[in-house]
Design a protein around this motif. Structure first.
Motif, PDB file in Angstrom:
ATOM      1  N   LYS A   6      31.522  27.039 -30.442  1.00 39.75           N
ATOM      2  CA  LYS A   6      32.510  27.935 -29.863  1.00 39.75           C
ATOM      3  C   LYS A   6      33.429  28.471 -30.958  1.00 39.75           C
ATOM      4  CE  LYS A   6      35.993  28.183 -26.228  1.00 39.75           C
ATOM      5  NZ  LYS A   6      36.704  27.422 -25.204  1.00 39.75           N
ATOM      6  N   ALA A   7      33.476  29.783 -31.096  1.00 38.77           N
ATOM      7  CA  ALA A   7      34.326  30.418 -32.101  1.00 38.77           C
ATOM      8  C   ALA A   7      35.607  30.915 -31.453  1.00 38.77           C
ATOM      9  CB  ALA A   7      33.577  31.588 -32.735  1.00 38.77           C
ATOM     10  N   MET A  14      34.004  41.654 -28.771  1.00 42.34           N
ATOM     11  CA  MET A  14      33.413  40.458 -28.194  1.00 42.34           C
ATOM     12  C   MET A  14      32.359  39.883 -29.118  1.00 42.34           C
ATOM     13  SD  MET A  14      32.868  41.008 -24.126  1.00 42.34           S
ATOM     14  CE  MET A  14      31.960  42.531 -24.287  1.00 42.34           C
ATOM     15  N   SER A  15      32.281  38.552 -29.148  1.00 41.44           N
ATOM     16  CA  SER A  15      31.199  37.887 -29.857  1.00 41.44           C
ATOM     17  C   SER A  15      29.903  38.108 -29.088  1.00 41.44           C
ATOM     18  CB  SER A  15      31.489  36.390 -29.961  1.00 41.44           C
ATOM     19  OG  SER A  15      31.430  35.800 -28.667  1.00 41.44           O
ATOM     20  N   GLY A  16      28.788  37.789 -29.752  1.00 44.72           N
ATOM     21  CA  GLY A  16      27.508  37.900 -29.073  1.00 44.72           C
ATOM     22  C   GLY A  16      27.444  37.019 -27.840  1.00 44.72           C
ATOM     23  N   ILE A  17      28.060  35.831 -27.916  1.00 46.42           N
ATOM     24  CA  ILE A  17      28.074  34.923 -26.772  1.00 46.42           C
ATOM     25  C   ILE A  17      28.846  35.536 -25.610  1.00 46.42           C
ATOM     26  CG2 ILE A  17      28.946  32.711 -25.917  1.00 46.42           C
ATOM     27  CD1 ILE A  17      28.309  31.556 -28.675  1.00 46.42           C
ATOM     28  N   PHE A 155      42.497  37.822 -21.429  1.00 42.24           N
ATOM     29  CA  PHE A 155      42.785  37.037 -20.224  1.00 42.24           C
ATOM     30  C   PHE A 155      42.139  35.656 -20.303  1.00 42.24           C
ATOM     31  CE2 PHE A 155      42.566  41.556 -19.104  1.00 42.24           C
ATOM     32  CZ  PHE A 155      43.889  41.753 -18.737  1.00 42.24           C
ATOM     33  N   VAL A 156      42.282  35.009 -21.451  1.00 47.70           N
ATOM     34  CA  VAL A 156      41.650  33.712 -21.662  1.00 47.70           C
ATOM     35  C   VAL A 156      42.217  32.669 -20.703  1.00 47.70           C
ATOM     36  CG1 VAL A 156      41.223  31.863 -23.317  1.00 47.70           C
ATOM     37  CG2 VAL A 156      41.170  34.255 -24.075  1.00 47.70           C
ATOM     38  N   VAL A 157      43.531  32.663 -20.488  1.00 46.04           N
ATOM     39  CA  VAL A 157      44.160  31.687 -19.582  1.00 46.04           C
ATOM     40  C   VAL A 157      43.632  31.870 -18.166  1.00 46.04           C
ATOM     41  CG1 VAL A 157      46.326  30.946 -18.526  1.00 46.04           C
ATOM     42  CG2 VAL A 157      46.236  31.443 -20.979  1.00 46.04           C
ATOM     43  N   GLU A 158      43.600  33.113 -17.693  1.00 47.58           N
ATOM     44  CA  GLU A 158      43.109  33.391 -16.346  1.00 47.58           C
ATOM     45  C   GLU A 158      41.622  33.064 -16.227  1.00 47.58           C
ATOM     46  OE1 GLU A 158      46.822  35.299 -17.022  1.00 47.58           O
ATOM     47  OE2 GLU A 158      44.947  35.552 -18.150  1.00 47.58           O
ATOM     48  N   GLU A 159      40.874  33.372 -17.274  1.00 49.91           N
ATOM     49  CA  GLU A 159      39.443  33.064 -17.297  1.00 49.91           C
ATOM     50  C   GLU A 159      39.200  31.572 -17.101  1.00 49.91           C
ATOM     51  OE1 GLU A 159      36.111  32.916 -20.814  1.00 49.91           O
ATOM     52  OE2 GLU A 159      37.604  34.515 -20.887  1.00 49.91           O
ATOM     53  N   GLN A 160      39.931  30.750 -17.835  1.00 39.56           N
ATOM     54  CA  GLN A 160      39.756  29.304 -17.726  1.00 39.56           C
ATOM     55  C   GLN A 160      40.215  28.789 -16.368  1.00 39.56           C
ATOM     56  OE1 GLN A 160      41.895  28.019 -21.243  1.00 39.56           O
ATOM     57  NE2 GLN A 160      40.022  27.960 -22.464  1.00 39.56           N
ATOM     58  N   GLU A 161      41.289  29.363 -15.834  1.00 39.85           N
ATOM     59  CA  GLU A 161      41.774  28.911 -14.526  1.00 39.85           C
ATOM     60  C   GLU A 161      40.796  29.281 -13.422  1.00 39.85           C
ATOM     61  OE1 GLU A 161      45.717  29.037 -11.642  1.00 39.85           O
ATOM     62  OE2 GLU A 161      45.744  30.088 -13.563  1.00 39.85           O
ATOM     63  N   ARG A 202      30.592  25.316 -18.414  1.00 35.16           N
ATOM     64  CA  ARG A 202      31.431  24.110 -18.428  1.00 35.16           C
ATOM     65  C   ARG A 202      31.671  23.626 -19.857  1.00 35.16           C
ATOM     66  NH1 ARG A 202      28.134  22.697 -13.898  1.00 35.16           N
ATOM     67  NH2 ARG A 202      29.316  22.944 -11.957  1.00 35.16           N
ATOM     68  N   GLU A 203      30.645  23.708 -20.668  1.00 36.35           N
ATOM     69  CA  GLU A 203      30.794  23.298 -22.077  1.00 36.35           C
ATOM     70  C   GLU A 203      31.617  24.319 -22.848  1.00 36.35           C
ATOM     71  OE1 GLU A 203      29.794  20.456 -23.654  1.00 36.35           O
ATOM     72  OE2 GLU A 203      29.394  19.777 -21.609  1.00 36.35           O
ATOM     73  N   TYR A 204      31.374  25.559 -22.600  1.00 37.52           N
ATOM     74  CA  TYR A 204      32.031  26.630 -23.364  1.00 37.52           C
ATOM     75  C   TYR A 204      33.517  26.726 -23.055  1.00 37.52           C
ATOM     76  CZ  TYR A 204      32.528  31.157 -25.687  1.00 37.52           C
ATOM     77  OH  TYR A 204      32.912  32.179 -26.540  1.00 37.52           O
TER      78      TYR A 204
END
Length: 206
Positions: A6-7, A14-17, A155-161, A202-204
């Motif tokens: 995970k980068a 966006m990364s390729g992932i 929106f990383v916080v919202e994405e994780q929530e 879940r891992e990412y």
């Protein structure tokens, strides 16, 4: 799933992932939101072609192949009928309700829907009620919001929530119900692809 390192999230591109994650979330939103599925025969074929060329998980190649052959032969006609049979029109007393409220509270439009709406307020998009009759706790709609979160990069916080609080706790039960439905056929292939992708997420998103 193939292991990934995970980068840090790049705010410019966006990364390729994350590009792959955006495509997967859009694919699943298209499969589980009826208004999107109706006009997506060509797009689903295109997406499946991309997934087949660079799959996140090698074991789902046969699932992609079967779906691709079905779309080539019949478009989304049989998928739409199957969607009706599983999610909209109860047959033999069987009906899968893809709503977080249903799984968390045993009813539709539960209190968790208010929480989800509060989380989604941070996003610069709103549900078009003329197009989407499903409420914001519908898993297909949450897949669509995850696509926008990943694509928007801010929106990383919202994405994780959205994933960790709302999708992840209920998705296994949902997937099991679809797999066990007596009229599920092509959706079993879709669910097997979804299972692999959810394990990756879940891992990412730890």
């Amino acid at each position: 799933m193939k292991s990934v390192q995970k980068a840090p999230r790049d705010t410019q591109a966006m990364s390729g992932i994350d590009q792959a994650r955006t495509l997967y979330y859009d694919f699943f939103a298209g499969c589980f939101l009826y208004p999107l599925l109706e006009g997506r025969a060509g797009l689903l074929q295109e997406q499946i072609g991309l997934f087949k060329s660079s799959p996140l998980e090698d074991v789902v190649a046969q699932n992609f192949e079967r779906l691709h052959e079905e779309l080539e032969a019949n478009g989304v006609e049989n998928l739409l009928k199957e969607y009706d049979d599983i999610f909209m029109i109860p047959m033999k007393g069987e009906m899968v309700l893809p709503y977080v409220s249903h799984y968390k509270e045993g009813r539709l439009n539960g209190e968790i829907l208010v929480d989800i709406r509060q989380t989604l307020k941070a996003l610069p998009i709103r549900r078009n009620e003329k197009i989407f009759k499903e409420t914001e706790d519908h898993l297909g709609y949450l897949f669509l919001m995850m696509r926008y979160c990943v694509e928007g990069k801010a929106f990383v916080v919202e994405e994780q929530e959205i994933f960790n609080t709302y999708i992840s706790p209920v998705i296994k039960t949902f997937m099991d119900e679809v797999k066990e439905h007596s009229l599920a056929n092509h959706y079993k292939d879709i669910i097997q692809i979804l299972e692999g992708f959810m394990a990756f997420e879940r891992e990412y998103l730890k």
